[in-house]
Scaffold this motif. Sequence first.
Motif, PDB file in Angstrom:
ATOM      1  N   SER A  24       0.776  -1.110   0.176  1.00 30.54           N
ATOM      2  CA  SER A  24      -0.046   0.064  -0.119  1.00 30.54           C
ATOM      3  C   SER A  24       0.738   1.051   0.013  1.00 30.54           C
ATOM      4  N   GLY A  25       0.297   2.286  -0.501  1.00 27.69           N
ATOM      5  CA  GLY A  25       1.066   3.617  -0.280  1.00 27.69           C
ATOM      6  C   GLY A  25       1.467   4.455  -1.572  1.00 27.69           C
ATOM      7  N   GLY A  26       1.247   3.632  -2.684  1.00 26.48           N
ATOM      8  CA  GLY A  26       1.542   4.207  -4.079  1.00 26.48           C
ATOM      9  C   GLY A  26       0.766   5.501  -4.529  1.00 26.48           C
ATOM     10  N   GLY A  27       0.883   5.885  -5.387  1.00 24.03           N
ATOM     11  CA  GLY A  27       0.447   6.783  -6.100  1.00 24.03           C
ATOM     12  C   GLY A  27       1.048   7.937  -6.954  1.00 24.03           C
ATOM     13  N   LEU A  28       0.317   9.044  -7.079  1.00 21.46           N
ATOM     14  CA  LEU A  28       0.958  10.100  -7.915  1.00 21.46           C
ATOM     15  C   LEU A  28       1.915  11.312  -7.045  1.00 21.46           C
ATOM     16  N   VAL A  29       2.850  11.503  -7.410  1.00 15.54           N
ATOM     17  CA  VAL A  29       3.529  12.652  -6.486  1.00 15.54           C
ATOM     18  C   VAL A  29       4.431  13.449  -7.714  1.00 15.54           C
ATOM     19  N   GLN A  30       4.920  14.637  -6.952  1.00 16.02           N
ATOM     20  CA  GLN A  30       5.420  15.561  -8.177  1.00 16.02           C
ATOM     21  C   GLN A  30       6.935  15.355  -7.634  1.00 16.02           C
ATOM     22  N   PRO A  31       7.576  15.587  -8.777  1.00 20.35           N
ATOM     23  CA  PRO A  31       9.223  15.530  -8.459  1.00 20.35           C
ATOM     24  C   PRO A  31       9.666  16.297  -7.459  1.00 20.35           C
ATOM     25  N   GLY A  32      10.609  15.536  -6.480  1.00 19.50           N
ATOM     26  CA  GLY A  32      10.928  15.916  -5.275  1.00 19.50           C
ATOM     27  C   GLY A  32      10.368  15.624  -4.072  1.00 19.50           C
ATOM     28  N   GLY A  33       9.213  15.110  -4.465  1.00 17.02           N
ATOM     29  CA  GLY A  33       8.163  14.865  -3.347  1.00 17.02           C
ATOM     30  C   GLY A  33       8.554  13.292  -2.624  1.00 17.02           C
ATOM     31  N   SER A  34       7.795  12.893  -1.797  1.00 15.68           N
ATOM     32  CA  SER A  34       7.924  11.694  -0.691  1.00 15.68           C
ATOM     33  C   SER A  34       6.602  10.766  -0.932  1.00 15.68           C
ATOM     34  N   LEU A  35       7.119   9.586  -0.876  1.00 14.87           N
ATOM     35  CA  LEU A  35       6.145   8.773  -0.603  1.00 14.87           C
ATOM     36  C   LEU A  35       6.545   7.719   0.456  1.00 14.87           C
ATOM     37  N   ARG A  36       5.608   6.923   0.905  1.00 14.89           N
ATOM     38  CA  ARG A  36       6.111   5.550   1.954  1.00 14.89           C
ATOM     39  C   ARG A  36       5.114   4.411   1.373  1.00 14.89           C
ATOM     40  N   LEU A  37       5.943   3.586   1.183  1.00 16.06           N
ATOM     41  CA  LEU A  37       5.293   2.201   0.740  1.00 16.06           C
ATOM     42  C   LEU A  37       5.240   1.365   1.962  1.00 16.06           C
ATOM     43  N   SER A  38       4.150   0.664   2.178  1.00 22.89           N
ATOM     44  CA  SER A  38       4.083  -0.325   3.316  1.00 22.89           C
ATOM     45  C   SER A  38       3.906  -1.922   2.661  1.00 22.89           C
ATOM     46  N   CYS A  39       4.348  -2.840   3.179  1.00 22.38           N
ATOM     47  CA  CYS A  39       4.056  -4.082   2.706  1.00 22.38           C
ATOM     48  C   CYS A  39       3.804  -5.083   3.937  1.00 22.38           C
ATOM     49  N   ILE A  40       2.728  -5.766   3.817  1.00 25.59           N
ATOM     50  CA  ILE A  40       2.225  -6.556   5.218  1.00 25.59           C
ATOM     51  C   ILE A  40       2.153  -8.019   4.607  1.00 25.59           C
ATOM     52  N   PRO A  41       2.783  -9.222   5.125  1.00 23.61           N
ATOM     53  CA  PRO A  41       2.761 -10.502   5.011  1.00 23.61           C
ATOM     54  C   PRO A  41       1.408 -10.980   5.587  1.00 23.61           C
ATOM     55  N   SER A  42       0.518 -11.842   4.997  1.00 26.27           N
ATOM     56  CA  SER A  42      -0.350 -12.648   5.740  1.00 26.27           C
ATOM     57  C   SER A  42      -0.559 -14.065   5.381  1.00 26.27           C
ATOM     58  N   GLY A  43      -0.980 -14.815   6.449  1.00 27.12           N
ATOM     59  CA  GLY A  43      -1.135 -16.148   5.936  1.00 27.12           C
ATOM     60  C   GLY A  43      -0.516 -17.021   6.981  1.00 27.12           C
ATOM     61  N   ARG A  44      -0.017 -18.365   6.669  1.00 23.49           N
ATOM     62  CA  ARG A  44       0.842 -19.157   7.557  1.00 23.49           C
ATOM     63  C   ARG A  44       2.212 -18.469   7.486  1.00 23.49           C
ATOM     64  N   ILE A  45       2.499 -18.235   8.390  1.00 23.48           N
ATOM     65  CA  ILE A  45       4.038 -17.482   8.792  1.00 23.48           C
ATOM     66  C   ILE A  45       4.790 -17.845   9.836  1.00 23.48           C
ATOM     67  N   PHE A  46       5.804 -18.548   9.611  1.00 29.13           N
ATOM     68  CA  PHE A  46       6.409 -19.190  10.835  1.00 29.13           C
ATOM     69  C   PHE A  46       7.589 -18.424  11.292  1.00 29.13           C
ATOM     70  N   SER A  47       8.427 -17.848  10.161  1.00 25.83           N
ATOM     71  CA  SER A  47       9.670 -17.093  10.252  1.00 25.83           C
ATOM     72  C   SER A  47       9.660 -16.400   9.077  1.00 25.83           C
ATOM     73  N   ILE A  48      10.274 -14.914   9.044  1.00 24.94           N
ATOM     74  CA  ILE A  48      10.536 -14.231   8.016  1.00 24.94           C
ATOM     75  C   ILE A  48      11.977 -14.063   8.179  1.00 24.94           C
ATOM     76  N   ASN A  49      12.759 -14.159   6.817  1.00 23.59           N
ATOM     77  CA  ASN A  49      14.245 -13.755   6.678  1.00 23.59           C
ATOM     78  C   ASN A  49      14.342 -12.361   6.185  1.00 23.59           C
ATOM     79  N   ASP A  50      14.782 -12.339   4.944  1.00 20.13           N
ATOM     80  CA  ASP A  50      14.981 -11.316   4.307  1.00 20.13           C
ATOM     81  C   ASP A  50      13.652 -10.558   3.660  1.00 20.13           C
ATOM     82  N   MET A  51      13.444  -9.118   3.567  1.00 22.02           N
ATOM     83  CA  MET A  51      12.394  -8.374   2.923  1.00 22.02           C
ATOM     84  C   MET A  51      13.130  -7.483   2.082  1.00 22.02           C
TER      85      MET A  51
END
Length: 121
Positions: free
Chosen positions: A7-34
Motif C-alpha cells: 500500500s502507499g503508492g500514488g502520484l507525486v510531484q518531482p522532489g516529493g515523498s511517498l512511503r510504501l508498506s508491505c504486510i504479509p499474511s497467512g501461514r508464517i513461521f519465520s521471515i528472513n530477508d524482506m
Amino acid sequence: QVQLVESGGGLVQPGGSLRLSCIPSGRIFSINDMGWYRQAPGQERDLVGTITKDGMTNYAGSVKGRFTISRDNAKNTVYLQMNSLKPEDTAVYFCFARIRSDWTTSFNNYWGQGTQVTVSS
C-alpha cells in the motif's frame, strides 16, 4: 498460503515523498530477508533494496541516499520511504519476503501484487 499486500503508492510531484508498506499474511513461521523491487514499463524488474531480519540494508545505487527501507518485526511489516523522487523512479513497486511457513519447511520467496508509483508534474 502466504500473501503480501502493498500500500502507499500514488502520484507525486518531482522532489516529493511517498512511503510504501508491505504486510504479509497467512501461514508464517519465520521471515528472513524482506525488500523491494521495481519495474518500469518495458523494462525488467530491478532491485531497489533489501533488509535483513537484523536490520542490515542494501540499496541499488540509483536510490541510495534517497530511499530508506525499514521493517517492524513485531508486525511483520516492511516499509520503503522514498524521498527526493524523480520521474525516473516511476514504476510498479513490488515487495518480497523470504518466508518459512512452518518449522518443517524451507524458506521461500513471496511477492506482493505491486503498487504503482508515478512521479510527474
